[in-house]
Design a protein around this motif. Structure first.
Motif, PDB file in Angstrom:
ATOM      1  N   LEU B  15      -6.795  69.829  54.608  1.00 45.75           N
ATOM      2  CA  LEU B  15      -7.008  68.380  54.485  1.00 45.75           C
ATOM      3  C   LEU B  15      -8.207  68.058  53.593  1.00 45.75           C
ATOM      4  O   LEU B  15      -8.185  67.072  52.846  1.00 45.75           O
ATOM      5  CB  LEU B  15      -7.212  67.740  55.862  1.00 45.75           C
ATOM      6  N   VAL B  18      -7.080  68.299  50.108  1.00 48.05           N
ATOM      7  CA  VAL B  18      -6.303  67.098  49.765  1.00 48.05           C
ATOM      8  C   VAL B  18      -7.249  65.959  49.391  1.00 48.05           C
ATOM      9  O   VAL B  18      -7.101  65.312  48.358  1.00 48.05           O
ATOM     10  CB  VAL B  18      -5.397  66.674  50.960  1.00 48.05           C
ATOM     11  N   SER B  21      -9.103  66.537  46.052  1.00 52.07           N
ATOM     12  CA  SER B  21      -8.227  66.312  44.894  1.00 52.07           C
ATOM     13  C   SER B  21      -8.040  64.824  44.641  1.00 52.07           C
ATOM     14  O   SER B  21      -8.066  64.370  43.500  1.00 52.07           O
ATOM     15  CB  SER B  21      -6.854  66.949  45.135  1.00 52.07           C
ATOM     16  N   GLN B  22      -7.857  64.083  45.720  1.00 51.60           N
ATOM     17  CA  GLN B  22      -7.655  62.639  45.559  1.00 51.60           C
ATOM     18  C   GLN B  22      -8.936  61.948  45.083  1.00 51.60           C
ATOM     19  O   GLN B  22      -8.894  61.054  44.250  1.00 51.60           O
ATOM     20  CB  GLN B  22      -7.178  62.035  46.880  1.00 51.60           C
ATOM     21  N   SER B  24     -11.200  63.231  43.228  1.00 54.74           N
ATOM     22  CA  SER B  24     -11.368  63.497  41.798  1.00 54.74           C
ATOM     23  C   SER B  24     -10.605  62.491  40.967  1.00 54.74           C
ATOM     24  O   SER B  24     -11.126  61.943  39.995  1.00 54.74           O
ATOM     25  CB  SER B  24     -10.846  64.887  41.447  1.00 54.74           C
ATOM     26  N   ILE B  25      -9.358  62.255  41.358  1.00 53.53           N
ATOM     27  CA  ILE B  25      -8.524  61.325  40.591  1.00 53.53           C
ATOM     28  C   ILE B  25      -9.066  59.902  40.702  1.00 53.53           C
ATOM     29  O   ILE B  25      -9.161  59.178  39.716  1.00 53.53           O
ATOM     30  CB  ILE B  25      -7.059  61.368  41.102  1.00 53.53           C
ATOM     31  N   LEU B  26      -9.446  59.513  41.928  1.00 56.16           N
ATOM     32  CA  LEU B  26      -9.843  58.122  42.152  1.00 56.16           C
ATOM     33  C   LEU B  26     -11.247  57.807  41.634  1.00 56.16           C
ATOM     34  O   LEU B  26     -11.519  56.672  41.245  1.00 56.16           O
ATOM     35  CB  LEU B  26      -9.756  57.771  43.642  1.00 56.16           C
ATOM     36  N   GLU B  28     -13.532  60.223  39.545  1.00 54.32           N
ATOM     37  CA  GLU B  28     -13.906  60.778  38.234  1.00 54.32           C
ATOM     38  C   GLU B  28     -13.234  60.058  37.072  1.00 54.32           C
ATOM     39  O   GLU B  28     -13.812  59.887  36.011  1.00 54.32           O
ATOM     40  CB  GLU B  28     -13.521  62.259  38.157  1.00 54.32           C
ATOM     41  N   GLU B 150      -3.956  52.890  45.485  1.00 52.65           N
ATOM     42  CA  GLU B 150      -3.540  53.747  46.600  1.00 52.65           C
ATOM     43  C   GLU B 150      -4.760  54.201  47.404  1.00 52.65           C
ATOM     44  O   GLU B 150      -5.857  54.295  46.865  1.00 52.65           O
ATOM     45  CB  GLU B 150      -2.791  54.981  46.075  1.00 52.65           C
ATOM     46  N   VAL B 153      -6.164  60.074  51.750  1.00 52.08           N
ATOM     47  CA  VAL B 153      -5.844  60.567  53.090  1.00 52.08           C
ATOM     48  C   VAL B 153      -7.093  60.425  53.952  1.00 52.08           C
ATOM     49  O   VAL B 153      -8.186  60.773  53.515  1.00 52.08           O
ATOM     50  CB  VAL B 153      -5.390  62.049  53.016  1.00 52.08           C
TER      51      VAL B 153
END
Lengths: 94, 156
Positions: B15, B18, B21-22, B24-26, B28, B150, B153
């Motif tokens: 988790l 997860v 990773s999220q 980083s996208i949201l 960075e 979005e 998690v």
């Protein structure tokens, strides 16, 4: 009760799905950069997810260069959500 | 119990991966903060102009300028994400994000209504200022917390 998904459970595939959930589509290169893996390793992971219908890949030209975009399908989204719920349940039980 | 079942610590690690990773996208890859500020201010200008507009005053211009600026900054926002390899969704898919968007829609509609109604019908002259400020803060918060629309998690 939510079940762990063996296809998603592999670390790289889990991270791919986690990233794809945040957006409509992600570029192949961006995922590769985030996972820090080679093209062939990523292609293999994506193929495994595509075979079970969790992701879709589309190739489009941008400024004359082909770019591969990857998106999570509805099936992939619900599989990922169930998997995350299953992980949360395991943490709660332990 | 299935022997392939991960332990609690393994599940926690999964988790965490997860969430990282999220994150980083949201975080960075999010467009610059000044762009999100311009989006929020131009959005607020629409509310303020709507609240202040009367038959023959210039506040209608604030609505037009605000709308144009908001549309332009939104286009730039989407374009910057796309350049980096992220195509964001117009309508969220996760239930939590859908719920937040629904609340935001009703909230903004309420602010728009109050901005005009409270001033013109009840004579509360500061209502457009308050509603515009509230809309600006709410929009900025949404753009910072949910840059792609979005949610991440959740933790334990």
């Amino acid at each position: 009760m939510s079940q762990l998904d063996p296809v998603i459970h592999a670390p790289n595939r889990l991270r791919i799905c986690a990233m794809l959930v945040t957006s409509a589509e992600l570029d192949f290169k961006l995922i590769k950069l985030q996972l820090d893996v080679s093209d062939s390793v990523l292609s293999k992971q994506l193929k495994a997810l595509e075979e079970v219908g969790y992701i879709e890949t589309k190739k489009r030209n941008q400024n004359g260069r082909p770019r591969t975009w990857i998106s999570l399908t509805d099936k992939g989204q619900s599989a990922f959500e169930s998997h995350v719920t299953a992980l949360q349940n395991i943490i709660n039980i332990s | 119990m299935n022997e392939n079942m991960p332990s609690g610590s393994e599940a926690k690690d999964a988790l965490d991966a997860v969430r990282n990773s999220q994150q980083s996208i949201l975080v960075e890859y999010a467009p610059p903060i000044w762009l999100r500020f311009i989006m929020s201010v131009s959005y607020a200008a629409i509310f303020f102009g709507y609240g202040m507009t009367e038959h023959e005053n210039n506040w209608a211009l604030a609505i037009i300028v605000g709308t144009l600026l908001f549309a332009l900054s939104c286009t730039l926002y989407f374009y910057l994400y796309r350049l980096q390899g992220i195509k964001i969704r117009l309508f969220p898919r996760s239930k939590t994000a859908e719920k937040i968007n629904l609340y935001a829609t009703f909230g903004f509609a309420g602010l728009g209504f109050c901005s005009r109604f409270l001033r013109t019908e009840l004579g509360i002259n500061w209502a457009p200022y308050f509603c515009a400020l509230a809309a600006c803060i709410a929009m900025f918060w949404l753009l910072v917390k949910l840059p792609t629309g979005e949610v991440m998690v959740e933790g334990k």
